[in-house]
Design a protein around this motif. Structure first.
Motif, PDB file in Angstrom:
ATOM      1  N   UNK A   1       0.723  -1.090   0.182  1.00 24.92           N
ATOM      2  CA  UNK A   1       0.071   0.121  -0.156  1.00 24.92           C
ATOM      3  C   UNK A   1       0.869   1.077  -0.045  1.00 24.92           C
ATOM      4  N   UNK A   2       0.244   2.383  -0.542  1.00 22.77           N
ATOM      5  CA  UNK A   2       1.026   3.655  -0.598  1.00 22.77           C
ATOM      6  C   UNK A   2      -0.213   4.544  -0.254  1.00 22.77           C
ATOM      7  N   UNK A   3       0.304   5.384   0.818  1.00 21.17           N
ATOM      8  CA  UNK A   3      -0.692   6.438   1.391  1.00 21.17           C
ATOM      9  C   UNK A   3       0.228   8.033   1.032  1.00 21.17           C
ATOM     10  N   UNK A   4      -0.809   8.788   0.128  1.00 22.98           N
ATOM     11  CA  UNK A   4      -0.183   9.852  -0.038  1.00 22.98           C
ATOM     12  C   UNK A   4      -1.009  11.176   0.577  1.00 22.98           C
ATOM     13  N   UNK A   5      -0.284  11.917   1.076  1.00 23.77           N
ATOM     14  CA  UNK A   5      -0.844  13.403   1.665  1.00 23.77           C
ATOM     15  C   UNK A   5      -0.398  14.361   0.669  1.00 23.77           C
ATOM     16  N   UNK A   6      -1.246  14.971  -0.048  1.00 27.91           N
ATOM     17  CA  UNK A   6      -1.074  15.743  -1.098  1.00 27.91           C
ATOM     18  C   UNK A   6      -1.652  16.833  -1.171  1.00 27.91           C
ATOM     19  N   UNK A   7      -0.947  17.963  -0.999  1.00 25.93           N
ATOM     20  CA  UNK A   7      -1.500  19.265  -0.800  1.00 25.93           C
ATOM     21  C   UNK A   7      -1.162  20.085  -2.266  1.00 25.93           C
ATOM     22  N   UNK A   8      -0.761  20.038  -3.340  1.00 24.53           N
ATOM     23  CA  UNK A   8      -0.331  20.734  -4.577  1.00 24.53           C
ATOM     24  C   UNK A   8      -1.592  20.301  -5.175  1.00 24.53           C
ATOM     25  N   UNK A   9      -1.898  21.136  -6.397  1.00 21.00           N
ATOM     26  CA  UNK A   9      -2.394  21.242  -7.541  1.00 21.00           C
ATOM     27  C   UNK A   9      -2.009  20.694  -8.848  1.00 21.00           C
ATOM     28  N   UNK A  10      -0.704  20.489  -8.615  1.00 24.95           N
ATOM     29  CA  UNK A  10       0.151  20.198  -9.767  1.00 24.95           C
ATOM     30  C   UNK A  10       1.144  19.251  -9.548  1.00 24.95           C
ATOM     31  N   UNK A  11       1.927  18.650 -10.532  1.00 23.60           N
ATOM     32  CA  UNK A  11       3.052  17.552 -10.284  1.00 23.60           C
ATOM     33  C   UNK A  11       3.875  17.758 -11.283  1.00 23.60           C
ATOM     34  N   UNK A  12       5.158  17.631 -11.287  1.00 21.75           N
ATOM     35  CA  UNK A  12       6.314  17.724 -11.854  1.00 21.75           C
ATOM     36  C   UNK A  12       7.066  16.326 -12.246  1.00 21.75           C
ATOM     37  N   UNK A  13       6.259  15.870 -13.017  1.00 23.33           N
ATOM     38  CA  UNK A  13       6.716  14.245 -13.415  1.00 23.33           C
ATOM     39  C   UNK A  13       7.907  14.395 -14.802  1.00 23.33           C
ATOM     40  N   UNK A  14       8.631  13.324 -14.557  1.00 21.30           N
ATOM     41  CA  UNK A  14       9.706  13.258 -15.721  1.00 21.30           C
ATOM     42  C   UNK A  14       9.023  12.220 -16.936  1.00 21.30           C
ATOM     43  N   UNK A  15       8.051  11.864 -16.650  1.00 21.79           N
ATOM     44  CA  UNK A  15       7.499  10.994 -17.677  1.00 21.79           C
ATOM     45  C   UNK A  15       5.909  10.708 -17.647  1.00 21.79           C
ATOM     46  N   UNK A  16       5.498   9.829 -18.575  1.00 22.95           N
ATOM     47  CA  UNK A  16       4.132   9.509 -18.513  1.00 22.95           C
ATOM     48  C   UNK A  16       3.387   8.813 -17.151  1.00 22.95           C
ATOM     49  N   UNK A  17       2.669   9.525 -16.308  1.00 23.13           N
ATOM     50  CA  UNK A  17       2.151   8.678 -15.176  1.00 23.13           C
ATOM     51  C   UNK A  17       1.260   7.781 -15.261  1.00 23.13           C
ATOM     52  N   UNK A  18       0.779   7.517 -16.529  1.00 11.59           N
ATOM     53  CA  UNK A  18      -0.210   6.392 -16.873  1.00 11.59           C
ATOM     54  C   UNK A  18       0.708   5.153 -16.950  1.00 11.59           C
ATOM     55  N   UNK A  19       1.915   5.093 -17.285  1.00 11.67           N
ATOM     56  CA  UNK A  19       2.685   4.049 -17.134  1.00 11.67           C
ATOM     57  C   UNK A  19       3.074   3.663 -15.819  1.00 11.67           C
ATOM     58  N   UNK A  20       3.028   4.799 -15.035  1.00  7.45           N
ATOM     59  CA  UNK A  20       3.368   4.191 -13.570  1.00  7.45           C
ATOM     60  C   UNK A  20       1.990   3.663 -13.024  1.00  7.45           C
ATOM     61  N   UNK A  21       0.844   3.914 -13.382  1.00  3.98           N
ATOM     62  CA  UNK A  21      -0.264   3.346 -12.897  1.00  3.98           C
ATOM     63  C   UNK A  21      -0.319   1.843 -13.141  1.00  3.98           C
ATOM     64  N   UNK A  22      -0.014   1.781 -14.667  1.00  5.22           N
ATOM     65  CA  UNK A  22      -0.053   0.285 -15.022  1.00  5.22           C
ATOM     66  C   UNK A  22       0.805  -0.521 -14.303  1.00  5.22           C
ATOM     67  N   UNK A  23       2.087   0.040 -13.988  1.00  3.57           N
ATOM     68  CA  UNK A  23       3.040  -0.942 -13.156  1.00  3.57           C
ATOM     69  C   UNK A  23       2.315  -1.298 -11.977  1.00  3.57           C
ATOM     70  N   UNK A  24       1.955  -0.006 -11.173  1.00  2.99           N
ATOM     71  CA  UNK A  24       1.243  -0.335  -9.826  1.00  2.99           C
ATOM     72  C   UNK A  24       0.195  -1.127  -9.824  1.00  2.99           C
TER      73      UNK A  24
END
Length: 294
Positions: free
Chosen positions: A191-214
């Motif tokens: 499990x991963x529990x994230x406490x997120x306060x920002x409305x943006x994210x600075x990602x180096x790649x496609x976050x959809x690929x990360x979702x598939x790996x998760x």
């Protein structure tokens, strides 16, 4: 001299104070007073003092009702895991300096994180936890997976780990936690529990690929937003069978966070989990006499 006009009797004057300038009725539904007075409820009227003039009994009663409601909510028959492996991800970007939560988003989050860690190990004594921070576009692991709550709390209290800066990177945070959870045995939850306060994210790649790996690694991601609902956050939680909520105030923040203390229900794919051999003694019969030394 001009003649003075006699005063008008009070009973002959009609003043309609229940109408506004446009003639709209301001009277309440009961006909007594104004309409906005009926919508206004004084919540402190329900508190009753005890014989000593203290309110501790009333407060304890309200807390008991909330606890009972929480127990009824968790009374459904579901299969839950005993051994959990959780990474707590905390947004340490510049968005955490906002003062909409008292005393600030950062201080409120870190204080609740310490309470969550203590409560987590109290209800999950066989589980492990780690802490990951994200700021300046990168993710930083400040504690590895372990069962020592003191280690995690001391790491959160360090001054260097309490300085918000830059933009967060949600993808880097998830990738770092996923890499650390990849080796966890199948009999324990990931499990991963994230406490997120920002409305943006600075990602180096496609976050959809990360979702598939998760999803491939069967890692459950739950998130709590401090600003507003973000579509990518809801997508991540939905795809990984996690929970997502946005806080309204400090008590609501604590309620959302502590909902992740009990083990979550196992997914259908995890219902046939592998059994693990426990260290209980067994009996063995020998055909011949053997020497036994203690």
């Amino acid at each position: 001299m001009a003649a003075r006009r006699p005063p008008v009797p009070a009973e002959d004057v009609e003043i309609n104070i229940m109408d506004d300038d446009d003639g709209n009725q301001l009277r309440g539904a009961s006909g007594q007073g104004y309409s906005w007075e009926e919508e206004y409820k004084r919540s402190w009227d329900v508190l009753q003092e005890d014989e000593q003039g203290s309110l501790q009994g009333a407060v304890a009663s309200i807390q008991q009702q909330l606890k009972r409601r929480r127990l009824y909510r968790d009374s459904a028959t579901v299969q839950r895991g005993i051994i959990r492996h959780v990474y707590l991800g905390i947004d340490m970007s510049s968005a955490m300096v906002e003062l909409d939560l008292k005393p600030s988003r950062l201080e409120c989050t870190l204080t609740l994180a310490e309470q969550f860690i203590n409560e987590y190990f109290d209800q999950n004594p066989l589980s492990q936890l780690g802490v990951v921070l994200t700021r300046r576009g990168v993710a930083e692991k400040i504690t590895e997976l372990s069962g020592n709550p003191t280690e995690h709390i001391e790491a959160i209290r360090k001054k260097d780990n309490r300085l918000p800066d830059g933009e967060p990177s949600l993808q880097n945070l998830l990738d770092l936690a996923r890499t650390s959870l990849h080796h966890v045995p199948s009999h324990g939850s990931r499990e991963i529990l994230v406490l997120y306060g920002s409305l943006t994210t600075c990602d180096p790649g496609n976050i959809l690929d990360t979702i598939s790996q998760l999803k491939e690694d069967t890692i459950r991601v739950s998130m709590i937003g401090l600003s507003a609902e973000v579509q990518i956050c809801r997508t991540i939680c939905k795809e990984t069978n996690g929970s997502y909520g946005v806080v309204l105030n400090e008590p609501h923040y604590k309620d959302l966070l502590f909902e992740n203390v009990p083990p979550p229900p196992l997914a259908v794919a995890k219902s046939n989990s592998n059994l693990i051999r426990m260290g209980f003694p067994g009996s063995k019969v020998f055909e011949h006499v053997a020497l036994c030394a203690w």
